[in-house]
Structure formats: C-alpha cells, structure tokens
Design an enzyme around this catalytic site. Structure first.
Site, PDB file in Angstrom:
ATOM      1  N   SER A  22       4.402   0.044  -3.926  1.00  0.00           N
ATOM      2  CA  SER A  22       6.329  -0.077  -4.199  1.00  0.00           C
ATOM      3  C   SER A  22       6.378  -0.883  -6.103  1.00  0.00           C
ATOM      4  O   SER A  22       7.487  -0.529  -5.847  1.00  0.00           O
ATOM      5  CB  SER A  22       6.541  -2.102  -3.460  1.00  0.00           C
ATOM      6  OG  SER A  22       5.156  -2.371  -3.641  1.00  0.00           O
ATOM      7  N   GLY A  44       0.675  -1.202   0.280  1.00  0.00           N
ATOM      8  CA  GLY A  44       0.408  -0.735   0.194  1.00  0.00           C
ATOM      9  C   GLY A  44       1.022   1.161   0.411  1.00  0.00           C
ATOM     10  O   GLY A  44       0.312   2.121  -0.222  1.00  0.00           O
ATOM     11  N   ASP A  80       1.978   7.704  -7.524  1.00  0.00           N
ATOM     12  CA  ASP A  80       2.818   6.555  -7.059  1.00  0.00           C
ATOM     13  C   ASP A  80       3.864   6.787  -8.045  1.00  0.00           C
ATOM     14  O   ASP A  80       4.752   7.161  -7.471  1.00  0.00           O
ATOM     15  CB  ASP A  80       1.871   5.378  -6.777  1.00  0.00           C
ATOM     16  CG  ASP A  80       1.594   4.433  -5.360  1.00  0.00           C
ATOM     17  OD1 ASP A  80       0.679   6.174  -5.320  1.00  0.00           O
ATOM     18  OD2 ASP A  80       0.820   3.284  -6.441  1.00  0.00           O
TER      19      ASP A  80
END
Length: 326
Positions: free
Chosen positions: A105, A102, A150
């Site tokens: 990565s 979460g 991300d």
C-alpha cells in the site's frame, strides 16, 4: 478534478530478491499480480488567494501549508517537489484496504499520487517510467528500505514475472493465462486479515543487513519464481502451486526472526488444518494478510475456520495505475 487509482498486489514468490542490495549481485525476480483493491488520489485546484494556505493534503490527517516545506507527510511533500507543483492545490487520499497490511500500500500510494500530479499538469508518463519515479522518490529521496516490486506492480498492473537488473531497469514478462485459468486461480485464493498492522521498514532493514548470510535462501526463493510461473502457465493442478507457497513461507521465515510470530504461526497452522494446500504471509512480515490456496470444495469449511477474522475476496490481473476521472 483529477482522480487516479493504482492497484494493490499479491506477491507469490521472490519477495526479498527485489532489493538492489541483492539483485546487483545475484538474479532477482518476483511473481506477482495486481488485485482489484486500490489506492485513490484526488487532485483539484482551489482559490488559494481566498485562504491563508495554498496547499491542503488529506490522509489520516489534514495538513494545511503555505509552502511545500511546511508539509509533514514526506511522500506528499517530495512528490509535489519532484513534479514542481507549489500551490493552489488540494490532494486527498483514499484506499480500499488499510495501510501496513502486506499488499504494497505504501508504494501504491506513491504511484497513484505521482500519476495524479502528472495528469494535473497535463503530462503523460509510461507505466514503467511511473514505477521508476516512485522507486526514486522512495529509495533515493526518502531513503526508505523498500524493494522494487510494489511500485512496478502498482504502475503496470497485470500478472507478471518482474526481473530486476537496476533501479531503472525492470524486465516485465506477463503470464499468458486464459480467462478460465484466471478464474480457477481466483476461486482457490483465500486472503485473511491477521488483524496485525505493522510497519515494514524495520523488518526490511534487518533483512538487508542479513543479505550475505541469507544468500542461499534468497537464491532458492528466486528459483521458486520460475517454478511458480511454470505451474501456472502449464495448467497444472493448483495443489502443487499451494505446496510451493508453503515452501516459500518456510524460506521467508528464515530471513529474519521478526517475519513471523506465535500468533501468525497459529493462524497459518489453522489454515493448513482446515484444508489449504499451502500459503504464506504477504509483504515484509510481522502482520497483515495471510494468503492460502484452498480447493473450492473446502472453501465453506475454511471460511468457518476463520469466522473470527476478515476474509477479503479479490480479482487478479487488475489494471495498473490510471486516471479514472478528469
């Protein structure tokens, strides 16, 4: 040898609005910080004429291949193809924390890998360009169900509001926070690993399919980005920030039934009962890390309440992807 690293991230508000399927219709943004936990890539040349392979890539497995097409790992394969690197190259991946937790990565790995490959070729790319390349690889080449936050946080680092206008158009607004305010935030953060690892793809796919029915909920989550930003930069009590995180968790759970589970709900309730102002599950849902905002005077008791789980301490506003050895 080249060694690159890119940071993992904590996303506080706005997750889910960073998908083009949403923000091309509405306003999408997140409030997120890079943290001092990293994905590392080493890239080095070897004398492939002495071996019966020309590519060696290492992750949880080791692959040997004569050509890019022989590689099974999709991100290694397509990033090598994108950077036009074909052989006499060894790549190795390492990480401070486990995958599927979460903290972004998967995209952090992509960013770190692209950074290493460009440096190996003697090329410099700007942080935003690096983010856009990772987005292109993941969404367009591999067809993954991922948002844009991300890759951007891994490439840019820092503590930012990211506003999404296109897959190659992200507006970055850094938070102007004093050293003292950053330290205060860090002292109130508590990350605990649920012990549940999950792949985000199916959860995110379900969310995308339900975007139309979740529009009002996603709009509310987008508004929380501005509220969270104001609470932090104005120096207001972090109790209000924690309470807003609790609201965000309620909204996030509405996106899809797979976001939470009875085990996760029980852990969250344990945290609130132990004195947290609020919190949420990080990432797509289904497992990984729970984030709580905990007043420092209750931290010892809070740690005791979670002594059967793993607490991870982090520093925020970490630097973005960079070459740390060449």
């Amino acid at each position: 040898m080249i060694i690159s690293r890119a940071p993992l991230r904590i996303s506080f508000f706005g997750g889910g609005t960073d998908f083009p399927e949403y923000f091309t219709q509405e306003s999408g943004a997140v409030l997120a910080t890079a943290v001092d936990k990293y994905s590392f890539i080493t890239a080095s040349t070897f004398h492939s004429h002495l071996f019966d392979y020309s590519l060696r890539v290492s992750y949880s497995k080791v692959e040997l291949g004569k050509t890019i097409d022989e590689l099974q790992h999709p991100v290694y394969r397509e990033c090598l193809r994108f950077c036009n690197l074909t052989g006499s190259l060894e790549l190795q991946a390492m990480a401070d924390l486990p995958a599927f937790s979460g903290l972004g990565s998967s995209s952090t790995f992509t960013v770190s890998l692209l950074q290493a490959l460009h440096a190996y070729k003697g090329e410099y790319v700007t942080p935003l360009k690096l983010a856009y390349e990772a987005i292109f690889i993941e969404r367009r080449v591999l067809g993954e169900f991922v948002g844009l936050q991300d890759q951007a946080t891994a490439a840019l680092g820092g503590f930012n509001v990211l506003e999404f206008r296109a897959e190659d158009d992200i507006k970055v607004t850094p938070l102007a926070l004093s050293t003292q305010r950053i330290a205060e935030i860090e002292q109130n953060l508590f990350l605990v690993f649920t012990g549940i690892k999950r792949r985000a793809q199916k959860i995110e796919e379900n969310k995308i399919k339900n975007i139309v029915s979740n529009l009002d909920n996603l709009r509310q989550m987008r508004r929380m980005v501005d509220k969270g930003y104001d609470l932090l930069v104005s120096g207001k009590s972090l109790s209000a920030f924690g309470e807003l995180l609790a609201e965000a968790w309620v909204s996030k759970r509405r996106l899809d039934d797979s976001v939470s589970s009875q085990e996760i709900d029980d852990l969250y309730s344990r945290g609130i009962a132990a004195g947290a102002f609020g919190g949420k599950l990080l990432g797509a849902g289904g497992g990984g890390f729970l984030l709580f905002i905990v007043p420092p005077e209750k931290r010892a008791a809070f740690s005791d309440a979670f002594k059967d789980k793993h607490e991870i301490k982090v520093r925020i506003a970490a630097p973005g992807s960079q070459i740390i050895f060449s």
